[in-house]
Design an enzyme around this catalytic site. Structure first.
Site, PDB file in Angstrom:
ATOM      1  N   LEU A   1     -37.283  24.083 -27.742  1.00  0.00           N
ATOM      2  CA  LEU A   1     -38.172  24.566 -28.853  1.00  0.00           C
ATOM      3  C   LEU A   1     -39.781  24.675 -28.763  1.00  0.00           C
ATOM      4  CD1 LEU A   1     -36.145  22.429 -31.441  1.00  0.00           C
ATOM      5  CD2 LEU A   1     -35.729  24.751 -30.833  1.00  0.00           C
TER       6      LEU A   1
ATOM      7  N   MET B   1     -46.838  19.143 -24.542  1.00  0.00           N
ATOM      8  CA  MET B   1     -45.577  19.344 -23.669  1.00  0.00           C
ATOM      9  C   MET B   1     -45.963  19.721 -22.305  1.00  0.00           C
ATOM     10  SD  MET B   1     -43.869  17.593 -25.487  1.00  0.00           S
ATOM     11  CE  MET B   1     -42.218  17.745 -24.606  1.00  0.00           C
TER      12      MET B   1
ATOM     13  N   ASP C   1     -39.639  12.340  -4.575  1.00  0.00           N
ATOM     14  CA  ASP C   1     -38.754  13.002  -3.748  1.00  0.00           C
ATOM     15  C   ASP C   1     -39.331  13.110  -2.349  1.00  0.00           C
ATOM     16  OD1 ASP C   1     -36.515  14.493  -3.098  1.00  0.00           O
ATOM     17  OD2 ASP C   1     -38.094  16.229  -2.935  1.00  0.00           O
TER      18      ASP C   1
END
Length: 164
Positions: free
Chosen positions: A76, A114, A129
């Site tokens: 959204l 965000m 990672d």
């Protein structure tokens, strides 16, 4: 604190917030994530940064790319033309932590929280990672918004999070 979810309509259905009536302002958000690891990993990262294999450069680029793709990842979120994205790393050898700080800026009708949170998260995931072979027990945590400015709500800052 707001007392209603902005991304739900009266029937509880998910919606994209209507920003058509909002004013364009400069909006900035700073978010952080913390990677906790062994001191050995931090030493290796610092060594690598002095050579060609800069793990931090890779994580920085990953965070910037993630900020730019936030609306593809979070359903959204509005797509934004970001003006600036930075990703910084603060190493605390004693605490065995690496804090990732991501800053996003936009001239727009909606905030960039965000995007900053996504940048900090993906940069931390990239560090994980690239270092997991040395320390598979690393922990990524404390992903949080530290500060935001712009829009009608003005300035919000987490207590004790940023020293201005």
């Amino acid at each position: 604190m707001a007392n209603a979810f902005t991304h739900l309509d009266a029937q509880g259905q998910a919606i994209m917030v209507d920003i058509s009536e909002k004013k364009v302002t400069t909006r900035e958000a700073v978010a952080g994530a913390r990677l906790t690891t062994q001191g050995q990993v931090i030493g290796l990262l610092e060594q690598a940064a002095k050579k060609k294999g800069d793990v931090f450069a890779t994580a920085r680029v990953a965070g910037i790319m993630a900020a730019k793709r936030t609306s593809d990842l979070i359903p959204l979120c509005h797509p934004l033309a970001l003006s600036k994205v930075t990703v910084e790393f603060v190493i605390d050898q004693k605490a065995q932590t690496i804090d990732v700080l991501a800053t996003c800026v936009v001239e727009g009708k909606t905030g960039v929280e965000m995007e900053a949170l996504t940048a900090a998260s993906v940069a931390a995931l990239t560090l994980y990672d690239m270092c997991k072979a040395v320390d598979p027990e690393m922990v990524i945590g404390e992903i949080k918004l530290l500060k935001k400015t712009g829009g009608k709500s003005g300035i919000w800052q987490r207590k004790g999070a940023i020293n201005d």
